[in-house]
Enzyme design. Sequence first.
Site, short mmCIF file in Angstrom:
data_model
loop_
_atom_site.label_atom_id
_atom_site.label_comp_id
_atom_site.label_asym_id
_atom_site.label_seq_id
_atom_site.Cartn_x
_atom_site.Cartn_y
_atom_site.Cartn_z
N CYS A 1 6.12 -9.24 43.11
CA CYS A 1 6.49 -7.82 43.12
C CYS A 1 5.79 -7.04 42.00
CB CYS A 1 7.99 -7.69 42.91
SG CYS A 1 8.94 -8.62 44.11
N ARG B 1 -1.24 -7.72 43.59
CA ARG B 1 -0.27 -8.78 43.30
C ARG B 1 0.28 -9.40 44.57
NH1 ARG B 1 1.68 -8.30 38.01
NH2 ARG B 1 3.74 -9.09 38.52
N TRP C 1 7.43 -8.54 47.22
CA TRP C 1 6.93 -9.78 47.83
C TRP C 1 8.17 -10.60 48.14
CZ3 TRP C 1 6.57 -15.15 46.85
CH2 TRP C 1 5.56 -15.81 47.56
N ASN D 1 11.52 -7.39 39.65
CA ASN D 1 10.55 -8.45 39.87
C ASN D 1 11.15 -9.72 39.29
OD1 ASN D 1 8.33 -10.13 40.10
ND2 ASN D 1 7.23 -9.23 38.37
N GLY D 2 11.28 -10.76 40.12
CA GLY D 2 11.83 -12.03 39.63
C GLY D 2 12.85 -12.57 40.62
N GLU E 1 -12.74 -26.16 44.65
CA GLU E 1 -12.59 -24.72 44.50
C GLU E 1 -13.23 -23.99 45.68
OE1 GLU E 1 -10.80 -22.79 43.07
OE2 GLU E 1 -11.82 -20.87 43.06
N LYS F 1 -11.18 -21.52 48.17
CA LYS F 1 -11.60 -20.12 48.35
C LYS F 1 -11.71 -19.79 49.83
CE LYS F 1 -11.18 -18.73 45.57
NZ LYS F 1 -10.61 -18.80 44.27
N GLU G 1 -8.15 -19.80 51.68
CA GLU G 1 -7.16 -18.76 51.33
C GLU G 1 -7.53 -17.39 51.88
OE1 GLU G 1 -6.43 -17.65 47.20
OE2 GLU G 1 -8.45 -18.27 46.65
N HIS H 1 -13.63 -44.00 54.40
CA HIS H 1 -12.35 -44.72 54.35
C HIS H 1 -11.29 -44.01 55.19
CE1 HIS H 1 -14.02 -47.47 51.46
NE2 HIS H 1 -14.54 -46.42 50.84
N LYS I 1 -0.89 -12.50 43.77
CA LYS I 1 -1.86 -12.74 42.71
C LYS I 1 -1.23 -13.51 41.56
CE LYS I 1 -5.76 -12.26 40.54
NZ LYS I 1 -6.84 -13.16 40.96
O1 M6R Z 1 -2.70 -16.68 37.20
P1 M6R Z 1 -3.01 -18.11 37.35
O2 M6R Z 1 -4.42 -18.45 36.98
O3 M6R Z 1 -2.04 -19.01 36.63
O4 M6R Z 1 -2.83 -18.42 38.89
C1 M6R Z 1 -2.92 -19.72 39.39
C2 M6R Z 1 -3.16 -19.71 40.88
O5 M6R Z 1 -2.08 -19.08 41.53
C3 M6R Z 1 -4.45 -18.99 41.25
O6 M6R Z 1 -5.53 -19.55 40.58
C4 M6R Z 1 -4.70 -19.06 42.75
O7 M6R Z 1 -4.91 -20.37 43.16
C5 M6R Z 1 -5.90 -18.18 43.09
N1 M6R Z 1 -5.46 -16.91 43.51
C6 M6R Z 1 -6.77 -18.75 44.13
O8 M6R Z 1 -7.88 -17.95 44.34
#
Ligand code: M6R
Length: 606
Positions: free
Chosen positions: A2, A27, A75, A99-100, A479, A483, A486, A502, A601
């Site tokens: 949020c 976010r 969110w 938020n929380g 990574e 990417k 997601e 395997h 985010k």
């Molecule tokens: O803010 P942070 O780096 O702790 O976030 C960790 C993950 O949520 C973040 O890296 C997430 O995997 C990315 N949005 C992926 O692109």
Amino acid sequence: MCGIVGYIGDRECADVLVDGLRKLEYRGYDSAGIAVFQNGKIVVEKSKGKLDNLEEKMAKDGKPSGHCGIGHTRWATHGEPSDINSHPHGNKRVSIVHNGIIENYKQIKEFLIAQGYGFESETDTETVAKLLDYYYDGNPIETIGKMMDKVRGSYAFGIMFRDFPDSLFAVRKESPLIVGLGENENFIASDVTPILKYTKNYYLLEPGEIAVLKRDGVKVVTPENEEIEKEVLTADWDVDAAEKGGYAHFMLKEINEQPSVIKTTISPRIQDGMPYLEESGLTIEMLKNYRRIFIVACGTAMHAGLVGKYIIEKLARIEVTVDIASEFRYRDPLIEEGDLVILVSQSGETADTYAALKLAKERGATTLSIVNVKGSTIAREADIVIYTHAGPEISVASTKAYSVQLSIMYLLAFEIAYAKGKITKERCMELTKQLVEIPDRLSEVLVLKERCQFIASRLVNADSLLYIGRGLDYALSMEGSLKLKEISYIHSESYAAGELKHGTISLVTDDMPVIAVATQSDLLEKTISNVKEVKARGAKVTVICKEDAEIGKDVANHLITLPVMEDVLMPMLAAVPMQYIAYYTAVLKGCDVDQPRNLAKSVTVE
Ligand code: M6R
């Protein structure tokens, strides 16, 4: 997660709130709303979906007009995204945004129902709004204090009381909230991006502090109403940093910012050609003495940690364990005094990483955080903090934050290796010099975008994809795979190339494209053998390798070649084509690149 904004001042409040919420869109959210004091009454407008829906609704209903209010992007956690579940919540006397997560909201709700309160939504937040109403006795600070005593969980609240139309209230615990300090106007926000165009001055609200905002000033008090002296901080992000600046998406802008943010991150940490981390409180002596290193993080930040493990172990010959924070916190890890636990986080607010930090501290380890957002919880609570200087990362998919996290991993690896006598000063300087060259080399890689766009056009119809690599390339391919999935919603997995036979190779058909990362010279032959194996089974293979790699013409269907640097530094270059491939695939599929579905985010809940 949020987003919260609040405003009091001379401007038309609804405009400031919606504009501020747009800055927080990154976010992740599924509904939005605002509450504004209009002629002494609290007027609420809220809507499921994007901010455009809210604006359309306000255009129909008539936009609330006034100079004090709160806004929210939600969110969903408790209850589906809907108009009713959207924030603000409350009644005629009190309105809040949150938020929380309120852990004991069920008990509070039962208690309030017994007192005759009714509830409209399924949210935990509405219980707090009604609890404030229940406690309200004409004194907002006392009322908020009572609420804080009763409520368990994480929160940042923006609060309005009908009887105080010239005041806004805010309080937080665990969820972030800042107070922006303008000229005859003041703000609250989940981070600094909504306030940058009005002011750069702000307070960081500490857990348990209550902020009282009026047009001409802000007072921060304890629940006992004792005034707290606050330090005024100045944001060093500029307004443009939070705008797209002519790029189609924030992600594309952020990919292209990598040379400059890496430079900004490493330059102050190099002195006389050597890594210099002492300004963060990390001395050579300390680095010499840690027995073991743990790197704990989530998602992309954890992947940066995996690259860190390879390079620190390779150069400094010290054991490094990488943990996913949500696993680390519950696996009763064997950490103790003398260990260094490194927490990596762009936002500095990730709930699991924060819990891991607290656990590491409890067990007596030294904690070092590598964080992008200044003053965030993880940055403030670690023993030592090294800030990355990526500027605001708005796209949910992390790109530039990953690169600056890697660049700090390199400085750490070089310095630990030198401190432990595993490399000479000359070698350390040579490696550091190569790191300094990375931004220039990266600019050469960034021009590969058309090539990556073409490769994306070959992937766009795939249902599933495989990334393979060995060693550092394997760490990096994780990574690349994250990417792609997601943002393009194409399933993909990253596999150690030597492990394929395997089990996983049974998945490979001509419908399963493969991206092989092969930048490590000593492993090139081995990886190429694995490429041949998948190609023989019909896979269309893209190989990412150095320009000078000797690869037979018919080995790969597509090649992406990178400037030649020492193997250990190649992840810094090879990350870019993978980011581009993910980006262009998502664009071709028409996906919402910067705000992929279901994602937030900053993940401030467990
Ligand atoms: O803010 P942070 O780096 O702790 O976030 C960790 C993950 O949520 C973040 O890296 C997430 O995997 C990315 N949005 C992926 O692109």
